[in-house]
Design an enzyme around this catalytic site. Sequence first.
Site, PDB file in Angstrom:
ATOM      1  N   LYS A 104     -58.172  22.719  -6.722  1.00 25.87           N
ATOM      2  CA  LYS A 104     -58.848  22.313  -7.953  1.00 25.87           C
ATOM      3  C   LYS A 104     -60.224  22.990  -8.071  1.00 25.87           C
ATOM      4  CE  LYS A 104     -60.926  18.321  -8.752  1.00 25.87           C
ATOM      5  NZ  LYS A 104     -61.115  16.874  -8.821  1.00 25.87           N
ATOM      6  N   ASP A 123     -57.267  17.601 -12.760  1.00 33.91           N
ATOM      7  CA  ASP A 123     -58.054  16.484 -12.228  1.00 33.91           C
ATOM      8  C   ASP A 123     -57.408  15.185 -12.732  1.00 33.91           C
ATOM      9  OD1 ASP A 123     -58.755  16.152 -14.867  1.00 33.91           O
ATOM     10  OD2 ASP A 123     -60.900  15.918 -14.472  1.00 33.91           O
TER      11      ASP A 123
END
Length: 234
Positions: free
Chosen positions: A134, A152
Amino acid sequence: MARSYVHEARRRVGRRRERIRPIVERLALEHPDAVIALRFRDPVELLISVMLSAQTTDVMVNRVTERLFVKYRRPEDFLTVPLEQLEADIRPTGTFRQKARNLRGAMKMLVEDYGGEVPERLEELVRLPGVGRKTANVVAAERGATQGIVVDTHVRRLSQRLGLTRQEDPAKIERDLMRVVPRADWARFPHLLIWHGRRVCMARRPRCEDCVLSDLCPASRVSTVPLTAAPQAK
Ligand code: SF4
């Protein structure tokens, strides 16, 4: 009963490949300010900000980095202060001991392996201590070297509600999104979902009645579909 609701909702909104373009276009109109909220001046500051943003708010990170980036100007500066000092300097961002260790490790690798520069490739970024996919995706995208889609908590929730994925695992969600979202939109798509998730499609009380995606969303409460019925990908 729930299955028939889901089936009806899927039929109503149509295939995800046909919905994705209007979804992106409407969200872009709705959230023209959907950009990263972290403040940074160069790739090193970007990397540090994203690493600090885990488990805290962007506002808090900006507050801390405003002073941090005056004191620590180069990756080497993170290696010359005592660890306890670095911990104290980033403490308000939470989990500061682990973050300080990771920052030290990442800055050390930048200095030793990359001449003090932040690499562009995801495979290299995820080698840095404390940098997962991420974080790597955020850093790459903000540098104009997008190679994936940031997933997310907001991106996960909205992708599921919009029926773009039925996966739970972020890596699998990313794979589903990369198949359906046009490549040119990979960088902005997560920002659009994040801002829509903050402003309209909140986790507990989504405001479906005010949502520009209501007719494209199988989880919309404006139709008769309950949010408890998990939307299905096509
Ligand atoms: S219609 Fe409701 S559930 Fe669907 S994206 Fe909009 S706010 Fe979220």
